[in-house]
Structures are given as C-alpha cells and as structure tokens.
Design an enzyme around this catalytic site. Structure first.
Site, mmCIF file in Angstrom:
data_model
loop_
_atom_site.group_PDB
_atom_site.id
_atom_site.type_symbol
_atom_site.label_atom_id
_atom_site.label_comp_id
_atom_site.label_asym_id
_atom_site.label_seq_id
_atom_site.Cartn_x
_atom_site.Cartn_y
_atom_site.Cartn_z
ATOM 1 N N HIS A 218 -1.299 1.909 1.645
ATOM 2 C CA HIS A 218 -2.254 1.306 2.582
ATOM 3 C C HIS A 218 -3.422 2.271 2.711
ATOM 4 C CE1 HIS A 218 -4.125 -0.230 6.233
ATOM 5 N NE2 HIS A 218 -4.193 1.030 6.613
ATOM 6 N N PHE B 208 3.936 -14.652 4.955
ATOM 7 C CA PHE B 208 4.564 -13.490 4.313
ATOM 8 C C PHE B 208 4.733 -12.300 5.252
ATOM 9 C CE2 PHE B 208 -0.013 -13.523 3.238
ATOM 10 C CZ PHE B 208 -0.417 -12.303 3.749
ATOM 11 N N GLU C 57 -6.423 3.420 13.420
ATOM 12 C CA GLU C 57 -5.169 3.662 12.691
ATOM 13 C C GLU C 57 -4.725 5.118 12.793
ATOM 14 O OE1 GLU C 57 -5.903 2.041 8.765
ATOM 15 O OE2 GLU C 57 -5.819 -0.010 9.513
ATOM 16 N N TYR D 210 -0.358 -4.482 11.319
ATOM 17 C CA TYR D 210 -0.635 -5.672 10.519
ATOM 18 C C TYR D 210 -0.941 -6.878 11.412
ATOM 19 C CZ TYR D 210 0.717 -3.336 6.147
ATOM 20 O OH TYR D 210 0.778 -2.495 5.052
ATOM 21 N N THR E 282 -6.135 -5.384 -3.387
ATOM 22 C CA THR E 282 -4.815 -5.621 -2.785
ATOM 23 C C THR E 282 -3.757 -6.038 -3.814
ATOM 24 O OG1 THR E 282 -6.006 -6.351 -0.806
ATOM 25 C CG2 THR E 282 -3.656 -6.870 -0.916
ATOM 26 N N ASN F 186 2.378 -2.642 -3.225
ATOM 27 C CA ASN F 186 1.123 -2.164 -3.824
ATOM 28 C C ASN F 186 0.838 -0.697 -3.491
ATOM 29 O OD1 ASN F 186 0.377 -2.550 -1.199
ATOM 30 N ND2 ASN F 186 -1.252 -4.014 -1.614
ATOM 31 N N ARG G 92 -3.442 1.371 -7.325
ATOM 32 C CA ARG G 92 -2.745 0.082 -7.475
ATOM 33 C C ARG G 92 -2.853 -0.422 -8.921
ATOM 34 N NH1 ARG G 92 -4.998 -2.484 -1.784
ATOM 35 N NH2 ARG G 92 -3.344 -1.712 -0.417
ATOM 36 N N ARG H 157 -10.846 3.667 -0.545
ATOM 37 C CA ARG H 157 -10.618 2.260 -0.926
ATOM 38 C C ARG H 157 -10.920 2.053 -2.420
ATOM 39 N NH1 ARG H 157 -7.932 -1.635 2.365
ATOM 40 N NH2 ARG H 157 -9.239 -3.263 1.467
ATOM 41 N N LYS I 252 3.632 3.701 0.719
ATOM 42 C CA LYS I 252 4.589 2.641 1.050
ATOM 43 C C LYS I 252 5.954 2.882 0.405
ATOM 44 C CE LYS I 252 0.994 -0.900 1.697
ATOM 45 N NZ LYS I 252 0.640 -2.321 1.481
HETATM 46 P P1 IDP Z 1 -5.160 -4.228 1.908
HETATM 47 O O1 IDP Z 1 -3.862 -3.462 1.974
HETATM 48 O O2 IDP Z 1 -5.736 -4.213 0.522
HETATM 49 O O3 IDP Z 1 -6.146 -3.800 2.954
HETATM 50 P P2 IDP Z 1 -4.638 -6.598 3.550
HETATM 51 O O4 IDP Z 1 -5.250 -7.926 3.337
HETATM 52 O O5 IDP Z 1 -5.073 -5.799 4.734
HETATM 53 O O6 IDP Z 1 -4.827 -5.771 2.188
HETATM 54 O O7 IDP Z 1 -3.064 -6.820 3.621
HETATM 55 C C1 IDP Z 1 -2.225 -5.798 4.054
HETATM 56 C C2 IDP Z 1 -1.005 -5.761 3.174
HETATM 57 O O8 IDP Z 1 -0.276 -6.979 3.318
HETATM 58 C C3 IDP Z 1 -1.305 -5.647 1.683
HETATM 59 O O9 IDP Z 1 -1.515 -4.328 1.246
HETATM 60 C C4 IDP Z 1 -0.077 -6.259 1.077
HETATM 61 O O10 IDP Z 1 0.991 -5.317 0.985
HETATM 62 C C5 IDP Z 1 0.310 -7.327 2.073
HETATM 63 N N1 IDP Z 1 -0.203 -8.641 1.660
HETATM 64 C C6 IDP Z 1 -1.494 -9.063 1.704
HETATM 65 N N2 IDP Z 1 -1.607 -10.325 1.221
HETATM 66 C C7 IDP Z 1 -0.348 -10.690 0.855
HETATM 67 C C8 IDP Z 1 0.213 -11.903 0.282
HETATM 68 O O11 IDP Z 1 -0.486 -12.882 -0.018
HETATM 69 N N3 IDP Z 1 1.564 -11.882 0.049
HETATM 70 C C9 IDP Z 1 2.360 -10.827 0.350
HETATM 71 N N4 IDP Z 1 1.879 -9.680 0.900
HETATM 72 C C10 IDP Z 1 0.547 -9.615 1.138
HETATM 73 MG MG MG Z 2 -5.984 -3.948 5.004
#
Ligand code: IDP
Ligand code: MG
Length: 159
Positions: free
Chosen positions: A120, A62, A131, A54, A96, A117, A107, A90, A14
C-alpha cells in the site's frame, strides 16, 4: 517551477510480500531511490484499523476479502520522507492491478493480482498525513539528518 516539498508517505508491506519473502527487496527499492526511512514496525491489523484505512472501499463487494487478507498475517508499516515523496513512491509502486502495472515498478515486477499487490502507498499528501497518524505515534517517527544529502539533491533543493 514551484519549490518541491519535503513530504512523508505511508507504506504497508502486505501479507503476500511477507509470505513471498519480498520484504527486504521492497524496502531496498525505497532505500536505493533515496527515500529516507523515518518509521517502521511489524504489526497485526484488526477490523477497526482496516475499516478506517480502507473506508473508501467499505461498500465494495471485495472489501471483506481484503480485510481477511490484510489481517490474516502481520504487515510491515513504514514511513518514508523525501521531496515529493508521495508521488514518487506511487510511481515506484505502480498501478493497483499488479498484472497490468508497468515493468520496473514493485507491483509490475512482483504481482499478478489486484488484491495481492505487495504494497500500500498513500495516494495524496493529505491522506499520507492521516495514514501516518493512524499507524504511528509521534514518538515513533524519527527525525534524522542524512549524511548523503549532497549527492541526493541539488543545492537549491536542499535549502
Ligand atoms: P491502491 O492500493 O492502488 O491505492 P485502492 O483503489 O486504494 O488502490 O484500493 C486499495 C486496495 O484494495 C488495493 O491495493 C487492492 O489490494 C484492493 N482492491 C482494489 N480494487 C480491488 C478489486 O477490484 N478487487 C479486489 N481488491 C481490490
Ligand atoms: Mg489507495
């Protein structure tokens, strides 16, 4: 025990990692683990690909912030291959929310944020297939035989 499967998984390095000069560090961690790099490129994401990627977050408040962040700078996308690669990556990635992710994970070691973070990583084999197809053309995926298989896997895992 079921025979472990050879899988591919998709990683996006990212914009926060790019800006913090962590790209080499991140790739190095995956390499050192024994994951095989089968595709990699630097690209700029746009609204269409982000809406797709996404899609599960499209209704979240957000979402516009993530989209702005992810398209504000280039990203590096890569595909990695290995036995149970999706789950393995993972684990290396960590949860996350960066500031709560386990020490030793990417992370956990480099992020204090939920949005910024670092990486992805695909969350299931099914999503990994989608993907990889989203970000790479078939000809951009390289099948190659690694020379160190004998020291990476047991004989029955290599079959
Ligand atoms: P992941 O990346 O651990 O799989 P996901 O729930 O798929 O998590 O969310 C995708 C991305 O969206 C996260 O990596 C993060 O950058 C962002 N994200 C997820 N939840 C939040 C939030 O509550 N606030 C802001 N950004 C978020
Ligand atoms: Mg995800």
């Amino acid at each position: 025990m079921a025979k472990p499967r050879e899988e591919k998984t998709l990683i996006i390095i990212k914009p926060d990692a790019l800006n913090r000069s962590l790209v080499g560090e991140i790739i190095s961690r995956f390499e050192r683990k024994g994951l095989k790099l089968v595709a990699m490129k630097m690209i700029r994401l746009d609204d269409a690909i982000l809406a797709d990627h996404y899609g599960h977050l499209a209704d979240k408040p957000f979402f516009p912030r993530i989209a702005k962040f992810m398209k504000g700078w280039p990203v590096i996308v890569l595909a990695l291959e290995g036995l149970e690669a999706v789950a393995s990556v993972r684990l290396i990635t960590g949860e996350t929310m960066g500031r709560r992710a386990d020490a030793g994970t990417i992370r956990g070691d480099f992020s204090m944020s939920v949005q910024a973070n670092i990486v992805h990583a695909s969350d299931s084999v099914e999503n990994a297939v989608k993907e990889i197809n989203r970000f790479f053309k078939p000809e951009e995926l390289h099948g190659w035989e690694r020379l160190d298989l004998e020291v990476l896997y047991a004989e029955d895992e290599r079959e």
